[in-house]
Write a protein that holds these residues in place. Structure first.
Motif, PDB file in Angstrom:
ATOM      1  N   ALA A   2     -80.879  61.568   9.029  1.00 37.25           N
ATOM      2  CA  ALA A   2     -79.691  61.461   8.401  1.00 37.25           C
ATOM      3  C   ALA A   2     -79.432  62.897   7.957  1.00 37.25           C
ATOM      4  O   ALA A   2     -79.993  63.839   7.583  1.00 37.25           O
ATOM      5  N   VAL A   3     -77.973  63.293   7.922  1.00 35.10           N
ATOM      6  CA  VAL A   3     -77.574  64.508   7.546  1.00 35.10           C
ATOM      7  C   VAL A   3     -76.366  64.439   6.358  1.00 35.10           C
ATOM      8  O   VAL A   3     -75.580  63.689   6.480  1.00 35.10           O
ATOM      9  N   GLY A   4     -76.978  64.742   5.491  1.00 33.33           N
ATOM     10  CA  GLY A   4     -75.834  64.699   4.052  1.00 33.33           C
ATOM     11  C   GLY A   4     -75.512  66.094   3.728  1.00 33.33           C
ATOM     12  O   GLY A   4     -76.315  66.974   3.444  1.00 33.33           O
ATOM     13  N   GLY A   5     -74.470  66.622   4.054  1.00 35.14           N
ATOM     14  CA  GLY A   5     -73.687  67.932   4.069  1.00 35.14           C
ATOM     15  C   GLY A   5     -73.633  68.437   2.877  1.00 35.14           C
ATOM     16  O   GLY A   5     -73.513  69.763   2.714  1.00 35.14           O
ATOM     17  N   GLY A   6     -73.327  67.600   1.748  1.00 33.12           N
ATOM     18  CA  GLY A   6     -73.189  68.213   0.395  1.00 33.12           C
ATOM     19  C   GLY A   6     -71.964  68.765   0.250  1.00 33.12           C
ATOM     20  O   GLY A   6     -70.620  68.505   0.659  1.00 33.12           O
ATOM     21  N   GLN A   7     -71.941  70.126  -0.202  1.00 34.41           N
ATOM     22  CA  GLN A   7     -70.537  70.735  -0.383  1.00 34.41           C
ATOM     23  C   GLN A   7     -70.341  71.627   0.783  1.00 34.41           C
ATOM     24  O   GLN A   7     -70.709  72.652   0.939  1.00 34.41           O
ATOM     25  N   VAL A   8     -69.590  70.776   1.786  1.00 30.31           N
ATOM     26  CA  VAL A   8     -69.272  71.565   3.130  1.00 30.31           C
ATOM     27  C   VAL A   8     -67.527  71.263   3.103  1.00 30.31           C
ATOM     28  O   VAL A   8     -67.053  70.683   2.701  1.00 30.31           O
ATOM     29  N   VAL A   9     -66.998  72.311   3.651  1.00 25.92           N
ATOM     30  CA  VAL A   9     -65.598  72.488   3.669  1.00 25.92           C
ATOM     31  C   VAL A   9     -65.145  71.439   4.856  1.00 25.92           C
ATOM     32  O   VAL A   9     -65.802  71.712   5.673  1.00 25.92           O
ATOM     33  N   SER A  10     -64.436  70.464   4.383  1.00 29.88           N
ATOM     34  CA  SER A  10     -64.103  69.422   5.533  1.00 29.88           C
ATOM     35  C   SER A  10     -62.979  68.654   4.909  1.00 29.88           C
ATOM     36  O   SER A  10     -62.161  69.175   4.001  1.00 29.88           O
ATOM     37  N   ALA A  11     -62.478  67.658   5.587  1.00 28.95           N
ATOM     38  CA  ALA A  11     -61.069  67.037   5.440  1.00 28.95           C
ATOM     39  C   ALA A  11     -61.405  66.201   3.837  1.00 28.95           C
ATOM     40  O   ALA A  11     -60.342  66.208   3.317  1.00 28.95           O
ATOM     41  N   LEU A  12     -62.435  66.010   3.675  1.00 31.34           N
ATOM     42  CA  LEU A  12     -62.698  65.866   1.996  1.00 31.34           C
ATOM     43  C   LEU A  12     -62.017  66.605   1.019  1.00 31.34           C
ATOM     44  O   LEU A  12     -61.683  66.190  -0.255  1.00 31.34           O
ATOM     45  N   LEU A  13     -61.973  67.642   1.437  1.00 35.52           N
ATOM     46  CA  LEU A  13     -61.529  68.924   0.413  1.00 35.52           C
ATOM     47  C   LEU A  13     -59.901  69.219   0.641  1.00 35.52           C
ATOM     48  O   LEU A  13     -59.740  70.194   0.120  1.00 35.52           O
ATOM     49  N   ALA A  14     -59.547  68.226   1.378  1.00 32.24           N
ATOM     50  CA  ALA A  14     -57.918  68.687   1.899  1.00 32.24           C
ATOM     51  C   ALA A  14     -56.918  68.812   0.730  1.00 32.24           C
ATOM     52  O   ALA A  14     -55.880  69.491   0.592  1.00 32.24           O
ATOM     53  N   ASP A  15     -57.408  68.185  -0.416  1.00 27.64           N
ATOM     54  CA  ASP A  15     -56.555  68.218  -1.480  1.00 27.64           C
ATOM     55  C   ASP A  15     -56.792  69.241  -2.653  1.00 27.64           C
ATOM     56  O   ASP A  15     -56.074  69.521  -3.426  1.00 27.64           O
ATOM     57  N   TRP A  16     -57.792  70.014  -2.220  1.00 27.58           N
ATOM     58  CA  TRP A  16     -58.246  71.446  -3.231  1.00 27.58           C
ATOM     59  C   TRP A  16     -57.060  72.296  -3.043  1.00 27.58           C
ATOM     60  O   TRP A  16     -56.541  72.553  -1.895  1.00 27.58           O
ATOM     61  N   PRO A  17     -56.588  73.180  -4.220  1.00 31.65           N
ATOM     62  CA  PRO A  17     -55.675  74.042  -3.942  1.00 31.65           C
ATOM     63  C   PRO A  17     -56.380  75.279  -3.226  1.00 31.65           C
ATOM     64  O   PRO A  17     -57.592  75.308  -3.408  1.00 31.65           O
ATOM     65  N   GLN A  18     -55.613  75.963  -2.185  1.00 36.36           N
ATOM     66  CA  GLN A  18     -56.118  76.861  -1.479  1.00 36.36           C
ATOM     67  C   GLN A  18     -56.981  77.842  -2.056  1.00 36.36           C
ATOM     68  O   GLN A  18     -57.958  78.467  -1.600  1.00 36.36           O
TER      69      GLN A  18
END
Length: 64
Positions: A2-18
């Motif tokens: 199992a791979v748990g990426g933790g804090q990874v730049v991904s689509a889950l952060l798409a709503d973060w301000p750039q």
């Protein structure tokens, strides 16, 4: 495995301000996906006589 990426730049952060995303990457609080995949490739490329039971891949400034 199992791979748990933790804090990874991904689509889950798409709503973060750039600007916030940029600052978090510069401060070492986020991993790029390639860094996680490099760790997985390392695990899979070890000789058969080597067992890696656990590997935790975290950004440099991960706050536990």
């Amino acid at each position: 495995m199992a791979v748990g990426g933790g804090q990874v730049v991904s689509a889950l952060l798409a709503d973060w301000p750039q600007e916030n995303l940029r600052k978090a990457k510069e401060n070492g609080a986020l991993l790029d996906p390639e860094e996680v995949s490099d760790a997985v490739i390392y695990m899979l490329s070890c000789p058969r006589t080597v067992t890696i039971r656990d590997m935790i891949v975290l950004p440099t400034n991960f706050d536990i």
